[in-house]
Design a protein around this motif. Structure first.
Motif, mmCIF file in Angstrom:
data_model
loop_
_atom_site.group_PDB
_atom_site.id
_atom_site.type_symbol
_atom_site.label_atom_id
_atom_site.label_comp_id
_atom_site.label_asym_id
_atom_site.label_seq_id
_atom_site.Cartn_x
_atom_site.Cartn_y
_atom_site.Cartn_z
ATOM 1 N N SER A 94 0.840 -1.195 0.000
ATOM 2 C CA SER A 94 0.000 0.000 0.000
ATOM 3 C C SER A 94 0.878 1.249 0.000
ATOM 4 O O SER A 94 1.643 1.478 0.937
ATOM 5 N N VAL A 95 0.767 2.024 -1.049
ATOM 6 C CA VAL A 95 1.529 3.258 -1.159
ATOM 7 C C VAL A 95 0.590 4.415 -0.877
ATOM 8 O O VAL A 95 -0.483 4.512 -1.460
ATOM 9 N N GLY A 96 0.968 5.288 0.050
ATOM 10 C CA GLY A 96 0.109 6.406 0.421
ATOM 11 C C GLY A 96 -0.033 7.401 -0.719
ATOM 12 O O GLY A 96 0.763 7.409 -1.664
ATOM 13 N N PHE A 139 -7.592 2.376 -5.494
ATOM 14 C CA PHE A 139 -8.307 3.549 -4.992
ATOM 15 C C PHE A 139 -7.405 4.789 -4.922
ATOM 16 O O PHE A 139 -7.810 5.875 -5.325
ATOM 17 N N THR A 140 -6.190 4.615 -4.382
ATOM 18 C CA THR A 140 -5.298 5.772 -4.260
ATOM 19 C C THR A 140 -4.920 6.326 -5.633
ATOM 20 O O THR A 140 -4.910 7.542 -5.847
ATOM 21 N N THR A 141 -4.652 5.429 -6.574
ATOM 22 C CA THR A 141 -4.268 5.866 -7.912
ATOM 23 C C THR A 141 -5.430 6.546 -8.625
ATOM 24 O O THR A 141 -5.263 7.598 -9.245
ATOM 25 N N ALA A 142 -6.619 5.945 -8.534
ATOM 26 C CA ALA A 142 -7.803 6.525 -9.194
ATOM 27 C C ALA A 142 -8.152 7.890 -8.607
ATOM 28 O O ALA A 142 -8.504 8.816 -9.333
ATOM 29 N N ALA A 143 -8.034 8.030 -7.273
ATOM 30 C CA ALA A 143 -8.347 9.308 -6.622
ATOM 31 C C ALA A 143 -7.359 10.387 -7.052
ATOM 32 O O ALA A 143 -7.748 11.527 -7.347
ATOM 33 N N LEU A 144 -6.074 10.026 -7.093
ATOM 34 C CA LEU A 144 -5.053 11.003 -7.486
ATOM 35 C C LEU A 144 -5.197 11.375 -8.961
ATOM 36 O O LEU A 144 -5.089 12.547 -9.336
ATOM 37 N N ALA A 160 -1.905 6.259 -14.305
ATOM 38 C CA ALA A 160 -3.111 5.430 -14.441
ATOM 39 C C ALA A 160 -2.780 3.937 -14.456
ATOM 40 O O ALA A 160 -3.474 3.129 -13.835
ATOM 41 N N SER A 161 -1.698 3.576 -15.134
ATOM 42 C CA SER A 161 -1.357 2.149 -15.253
ATOM 43 C C SER A 161 -0.741 1.595 -13.973
ATOM 44 O O SER A 161 -0.634 0.383 -13.819
ATOM 45 N N SER A 162 -0.336 2.472 -13.043
ATOM 46 C CA SER A 162 0.316 1.990 -11.824
ATOM 47 C C SER A 162 -0.662 1.337 -10.849
ATOM 48 O O SER A 162 -0.258 0.749 -9.863
ATOM 49 N N SER A 163 -1.953 1.443 -11.126
ATOM 50 C CA SER A 163 -2.947 0.832 -10.233
ATOM 51 C C SER A 163 -2.906 -0.689 -10.304
ATOM 52 O O SER A 163 -3.303 -1.373 -9.373
#
Length: 267
Positions: A94-96, A139-144, A160-163
């Motif tokens: 999990s990456v903040g 979730f974190t990637t989509a929100a950012l 986007a692809s990092s999710s």
């Protein structure tokens, strides 16, 4: 996959530990059950991916460029498949939001992204909230990503692809988050406008004293004269802007009144 072939691949990658091989075999077994729709991946590439994931989880050194070459895939397809398997097996750390933003150069979007996740969680039924882990990369990637889009911030295309999720899944989540992002950005713009207007109309004690000094008839330096002229221009512009706004509101009020009168006369 044949165990002997699996062992040969591991040997070529420099992985001889029994613990690594056992872990990789378990990942391979799970991937065959959970990652059935892994496009472009062959049996060999899937084995190599599982071996890399096992080596990474045990913090063992690995030549990743050689792993890509051994898989038979090009680097882009390999990385995409690796991320998908990693995500489907739940192996991603999990990456903040802040760490993710630093990595992809969009720190200004962190606050809005955090608010988006809060509103998204609050919008869900209580039963769904209990089992929701918003720290997951999806979730974190989509929100950012959504925050950057709403704030018109240019982020790294790889964000986007990092999710690690499929494009369709990622896009659907972004669509759900979009309305929260737009609400937050709209509220922020309105607040900034109100603060700016209020600050324009209020003068500090220092400014008032300075104006008194300017009006006391004493000679001023060229620099002070320029400052006086600048402040006068700003005051004139503010007054003109306020007058225009009031005229518009008055015009709009009259139009509405006329419309209501006409409607009353017709009825």
């Amino acid at each position: 996959m044949d165990r002997e072939l699996f062992g040969r691949l591991a040997s070529k990658m420099g992985l001889t530990s029994v613990k690594v091989l056992s872990q990789a075999e378990e990942y391979l077994r799970l991937s065959q059950l959970r990652c059935t729709g892994l496009g472009g991946a062959t049996a060999t590439s899937r084995a190599v991916i599982c071996l890399e994931l096992a080596a990474t989880s045990l913090k063992l050194p690995l030549d990743k460029d050689f792993a890509v070459k051994l898989s038979g895939l090009n680097k882009k397809v390999y990385q995409s498949s690796l991320k998908s398997v990693e995500c489907m097996l739940g192996l991603q750390s999990s990456v903040g939001l802040r760490e993710l933003a630093v990595q992809y150069g969009c720190l200004d979007a962190v606050k809005v992204a955090s608010q988006i996740l809060e509103r998204y969680e609050a919008s869900l039924p209580a039963a769904h909230q209990q089992n929701l882990d918003l720290s997951k990369p999806l979730f974190t990637t989509a929100a950012l990503f959504t925050a950057c889009k709403c704030m018109k911030i240019r982020a790294d295309k790889k964000l986007a692809s990092s999710s690690g999720a499929k494009k369709g899944v990622f896009d659907r989540l972004c669509s759900q988050l979009q309305k929260f992002g737009q609400e937050i950005c709209s509220e922020s713009s309105s607040l900034k406008g109100s603060i700016k207007t209020a600050s324009k109309r209020q003068k500090t004690l220092t400014e008032m004293l300075q104006e008194e000094e300017d009006d006391d008839g004493l000679p001023t330096s060229p620099k002070q004269q320029r400052e006086q002229q600048r402040r006068r221009r700003e005051d004139e512009e503010d007054d003109a802007e306020e007058d225009a706004k009031q005229n518009y509101e008055e015009w709009k009020r009259k139009i509405l009144e006329n419309a209501l009168r006409a409607k009353a006369a017709d009825s």
